[in-house]
Design a protein around this motif. Structure first.
Motif, PDB file in Angstrom:
ATOM      1  N   ASP A 138      35.519  37.902  51.187  1.00 53.15           N
ATOM      2  CA  ASP A 138      35.379  36.864  50.167  1.00 53.15           C
ATOM      3  C   ASP A 138      36.676  36.059  50.108  1.00 53.15           C
ATOM      4  O   ASP A 138      37.676  36.504  49.523  1.00 53.15           O
ATOM      5  CB  ASP A 138      35.074  37.513  48.814  1.00 53.15           C
ATOM      6  N   GLY A 139      36.654  34.887  50.713  1.00 51.89           N
ATOM      7  CA  GLY A 139      37.843  34.046  50.783  1.00 51.89           C
ATOM      8  C   GLY A 139      38.366  33.644  49.421  1.00 51.89           C
ATOM      9  O   GLY A 139      39.585  33.575  49.208  1.00 51.89           O
ATOM     10  N   GLN A 140      37.485  33.381  48.482  1.00 50.11           N
ATOM     11  CA  GLN A 140      37.915  32.975  47.148  1.00 50.11           C
ATOM     12  C   GLN A 140      38.686  34.094  46.457  1.00 50.11           C
ATOM     13  O   GLN A 140      39.720  33.850  45.840  1.00 50.11           O
ATOM     14  CB  GLN A 140      36.701  32.558  46.298  1.00 50.11           C
ATOM     15  N   GLN A 141      38.190  35.306  46.581  1.00 47.42           N
ATOM     16  CA  GLN A 141      38.909  36.436  45.978  1.00 47.42           C
ATOM     17  C   GLN A 141      40.255  36.658  46.657  1.00 47.42           C
ATOM     18  O   GLN A 141      41.240  36.987  45.991  1.00 47.42           O
ATOM     19  CB  GLN A 141      38.062  37.704  46.036  1.00 47.42           C
ATOM     20  N   LEU A 142      40.304  36.460  47.979  1.00 48.41           N
ATOM     21  CA  LEU A 142      41.578  36.593  48.679  1.00 48.41           C
ATOM     22  C   LEU A 142      42.573  35.538  48.209  1.00 48.41           C
ATOM     23  O   LEU A 142      43.768  35.818  48.078  1.00 48.41           O
ATOM     24  CB  LEU A 142      41.385  36.493  50.185  1.00 48.41           C
ATOM     25  N   LEU A 143      42.086  34.329  47.954  1.00 52.66           N
ATOM     26  CA  LEU A 143      42.964  33.276  47.432  1.00 52.66           C
ATOM     27  C   LEU A 143      43.504  33.652  46.057  1.00 52.66           C
ATOM     28  O   LEU A 143      44.680  33.424  45.761  1.00 52.66           O
ATOM     29  CB  LEU A 143      42.220  31.946  47.357  1.00 52.66           C
ATOM     30  N   GLU A 144      42.649  34.223  45.229  1.00 52.04           N
ATOM     31  CA  GLU A 144      43.078  34.663  43.901  1.00 52.04           C
ATOM     32  C   GLU A 144      44.147  35.741  44.010  1.00 52.04           C
ATOM     33  O   GLU A 144      45.140  35.726  43.271  1.00 52.04           O
ATOM     34  CB  GLU A 144      41.884  35.170  43.098  1.00 52.04           C
ATOM     35  N   VAL A 145      43.962  36.672  44.935  1.00 52.65           N
ATOM     36  CA  VAL A 145      44.954  37.729  45.147  1.00 52.65           C
ATOM     37  C   VAL A 145      46.264  37.113  45.643  1.00 52.65           C
ATOM     38  O   VAL A 145      47.345  37.483  45.176  1.00 52.65           O
ATOM     39  CB  VAL A 145      44.430  38.797  46.134  1.00 52.65           C
ATOM     40  N   ALA A 146      46.174  36.178  46.571  1.00 54.58           N
ATOM     41  CA  ALA A 146      47.383  35.534  47.099  1.00 54.58           C
ATOM     42  C   ALA A 146      48.142  34.803  45.994  1.00 54.58           C
ATOM     43  O   ALA A 146      49.380  34.889  45.921  1.00 54.58           O
ATOM     44  CB  ALA A 146      47.015  34.565  48.222  1.00 54.58           C
ATOM     45  N   ASP A 147      47.419  34.113  45.119  1.00 48.30           N
ATOM     46  CA  ASP A 147      48.071  33.444  43.988  1.00 48.30           C
ATOM     47  C   ASP A 147      48.747  34.464  43.072  1.00 48.30           C
ATOM     48  O   ASP A 147      49.865  34.250  42.613  1.00 48.30           O
ATOM     49  CB  ASP A 147      47.056  32.617  43.186  1.00 48.30           C
ATOM     50  N   GLY A 148      48.063  35.562  42.811  1.00 45.87           N
ATOM     51  CA  GLY A 148      48.629  36.625  41.983  1.00 45.87           C
ATOM     52  C   GLY A 148      49.874  37.224  42.613  1.00 45.87           C
ATOM     53  O   GLY A 148      50.872  37.478  41.926  1.00 45.87           O
ATOM     54  N   LYS A 149      49.833  37.426  43.922  1.00 44.53           N
ATOM     55  CA  LYS A 149      50.990  37.981  44.626  1.00 44.53           C
ATOM     56  C   LYS A 149      52.184  37.033  44.526  1.00 44.53           C
ATOM     57  O   LYS A 149      53.307  37.479  44.285  1.00 44.53           O
ATOM     58  CB  LYS A 149      50.642  38.241  46.100  1.00 44.53           C
ATOM     59  N   ARG A 150      51.944  35.731  44.713  1.00 39.55           N
ATOM     60  CA  ARG A 150      53.045  34.759  44.606  1.00 39.55           C
ATOM     61  C   ARG A 150      53.671  34.802  43.219  1.00 39.55           C
ATOM     62  O   ARG A 150      54.895  34.791  43.075  1.00 39.55           O
ATOM     63  CB  ARG A 150      52.539  33.344  44.902  1.00 39.55           C
ATOM     64  N   SER A 151      52.836  34.870  42.207  1.00 33.80           N
ATOM     65  CA  SER A 151      53.324  34.892  40.835  1.00 33.80           C
ATOM     66  C   SER A 151      54.150  36.151  40.559  1.00 33.80           C
ATOM     67  O   SER A 151      55.257  36.084  40.012  1.00 33.80           O
ATOM     68  CB  SER A 151      52.139  34.808  39.874  1.00 33.80           C
ATOM     69  N   VAL A 152      53.611  37.297  40.929  1.00 37.78           N
ATOM     70  CA  VAL A 152      54.299  38.565  40.687  1.00 37.78           C
ATOM     71  C   VAL A 152      55.590  38.639  41.503  1.00 37.78           C
ATOM     72  O   VAL A 152      56.614  39.114  41.013  1.00 37.78           O
ATOM     73  CB  VAL A 152      53.372  39.766  40.971  1.00 37.78           C
ATOM     74  N   LEU A 153      55.554  38.157  42.737  1.00 37.42           N
ATOM     75  CA  LEU A 153      56.768  38.174  43.557  1.00 37.42           C
ATOM     76  C   LEU A 153      57.870  37.324  42.935  1.00 37.42           C
ATOM     77  O   LEU A 153      59.049  37.694  42.981  1.00 37.42           O
ATOM     78  CB  LEU A 153      56.471  37.689  44.975  1.00 37.42           C
ATOM     79  N   GLY A 154      57.491  36.198  42.350  1.00 37.71           N
ATOM     80  CA  GLY A 154      58.479  35.375  41.656  1.00 37.71           C
ATOM     81  C   GLY A 154      59.144  36.138  40.525  1.00 37.71           C
ATOM     82  O   GLY A 154      60.362  36.061  40.336  1.00 37.71           O
ATOM     83  N   GLU A 155      58.353  36.883  39.776  1.00 34.06           N
ATOM     84  CA  GLU A 155      58.878  37.687  38.679  1.00 34.06           C
ATOM     85  C   GLU A 155      59.757  38.821  39.205  1.00 34.06           C
ATOM     86  O   GLU A 155      60.824  39.102  38.655  1.00 34.06           O
ATOM     87  CB  GLU A 155      57.737  38.237  37.820  1.00 34.06           C
ATOM     88  N   ILE A 156      59.326  39.462  40.272  1.00 39.13           N
ATOM     89  CA  ILE A 156      60.116  40.544  40.868  1.00 39.13           C
ATOM     90  C   ILE A 156      61.473  40.004  41.337  1.00 39.13           C
ATOM     91  O   ILE A 156      62.511  40.625  41.093  1.00 39.13           O
ATOM     92  CB  ILE A 156      59.355  41.206  42.040  1.00 39.13           C
ATOM     93  N   GLU A 157      61.457  38.857  41.980  1.00 37.63           N
ATOM     94  CA  GLU A 157      62.717  38.259  42.447  1.00 37.63           C
ATOM     95  C   GLU A 157      63.626  37.907  41.274  1.00 37.63           C
ATOM     96  O   GLU A 157      64.838  38.123  41.333  1.00 37.63           O
ATOM     97  CB  GLU A 157      62.425  37.024  43.297  1.00 37.63           C
ATOM     98  N   ARG A 158      63.059  37.379  40.208  1.00 41.17           N
ATOM     99  CA  ARG A 158      63.842  37.034  39.022  1.00 41.17           C
ATOM    100  C   ARG A 158      64.494  38.280  38.431  1.00 41.17           C
ATOM    101  O   ARG A 158      65.693  38.297  38.137  1.00 41.17           O
ATOM    102  CB  ARG A 158      62.945  36.355  37.979  1.00 41.17           C
ATOM    103  N   LEU A 159      63.707  39.336  38.294  1.00 38.35           N
ATOM    104  CA  LEU A 159      64.225  40.591  37.736  1.00 38.35           C
ATOM    105  C   LEU A 159      65.288  41.208  38.642  1.00 38.35           C
ATOM    106  O   LEU A 159      66.299  41.733  38.159  1.00 38.35           O
ATOM    107  CB  LEU A 159      63.084  41.579  37.504  1.00 38.35           C
ATOM    108  N   GLU A 160      65.070  41.142  39.931  1.00 38.41           N
ATOM    109  CA  GLU A 160      66.043  41.701  40.877  1.00 38.41           C
ATOM    110  C   GLU A 160      67.357  40.925  40.812  1.00 38.41           C
ATOM    111  O   GLU A 160      68.437  41.524  40.852  1.00 38.41           O
ATOM    112  CB  GLU A 160      65.468  41.674  42.299  1.00 38.41           C
ATOM    113  N   THR A 161      67.279  39.621  40.689  1.00 40.39           N
ATOM    114  CA  THR A 161      68.485  38.804  40.568  1.00 40.39           C
ATOM    115  C   THR A 161      69.260  39.169  39.308  1.00 40.39           C
ATOM    116  O   THR A 161      70.491  39.327  39.348  1.00 40.39           O
ATOM    117  CB  THR A 161      68.122  37.299  40.559  1.00 40.39           C
ATOM    118  N   LEU A 162      68.552  39.334  38.195  1.00 39.64           N
ATOM    119  CA  LEU A 162      69.209  39.730  36.945  1.00 39.64           C
ATOM    120  C   LEU A 162      69.896  41.090  37.082  1.00 39.64           C
ATOM    121  O   LEU A 162      71.038  41.270  36.659  1.00 39.64           O
ATOM    122  CB  LEU A 162      68.197  39.775  35.800  1.00 39.64           C
ATOM    123  N   ARG A 163      69.192  42.034  37.678  1.00 38.09           N
ATOM    124  CA  ARG A 163      69.747  43.378  37.835  1.00 38.09           C
ATOM    125  C   ARG A 163      70.960  43.362  38.755  1.00 38.09           C
ATOM    126  O   ARG A 163      71.992  43.968  38.466  1.00 38.09           O
ATOM    127  CB  ARG A 163      68.695  44.345  38.370  1.00 38.09           C
TER     128      ARG A 163
END
Length: 150
Positions: free
Chosen positions: A34-59
């Protein structure tokens, strides 16, 4: 914020990423992806990765300001001194899991792409020339001169 609390927040974000990778893995394992679901997962991954990078930079910045060296050894020593080494190890283990899942998912995508390319190559060879033109329209009106329209 204490290092222990920060590591807990960082771990939750990383676990969210692992959850998305596991969902991606399940989707990629399906015969009809299901390409649409994969796109949703990819968007979620980008969002979470941004947060992980932000937190890692702070730490990392806080670690440096407190006089700990950069890298894993400095982070581990800071966690040990703050009494949250177990939380640090849990974060590290989850990061390893994320890396493994991400590599496996990438390999599945690569294998699917290769399979699709082999199928296209076979169809092109079977037809004697490409089935579709640059505009995406069929170049033939049926395989072997047989019309596919009913």
């Amino acid at each position: 914020m204490s290092l222990a609390k920060h590591l807990e927040i960082q771990h939750r974000a990383l676990q969210d990423f692992v959850d998305l990778l596991e969902r991606e893995q399940r989707l990629l394992a399906e015969a009809d992806v299901d390409g649409q679901q994969l796109l949703e997962v990819a968007d979620g991954k980008r969002s979470v990765l941004g947060e992980i990078e932000r937190l890692e930079t702070l730490r990392t910045r806080a670690q440096g300001k407190l006089g700990y060296p950069e890298g894993r050894s400095g982070a581990e020593q800071a966690a040990r001194d703050a009494g949250c080494l177990a939380t640090w190890q849990q974060l590290h283990d989850t990061a390893q899991r994320a890396q493994t899942l991400n590599q496996l998912n990438g390999e599945v995508v690569r294998m699917r792409l290769e399979q699709n390319q082999r199928i296209l190559n076979f169809l092109n060879e079977a037809a004697g020339k490409p089935l579709y033109g640059p505009n995406g329209q069929s170049r033939r009106h049926g395989l072997g001169g047989v019309s596919s329209s009913a």
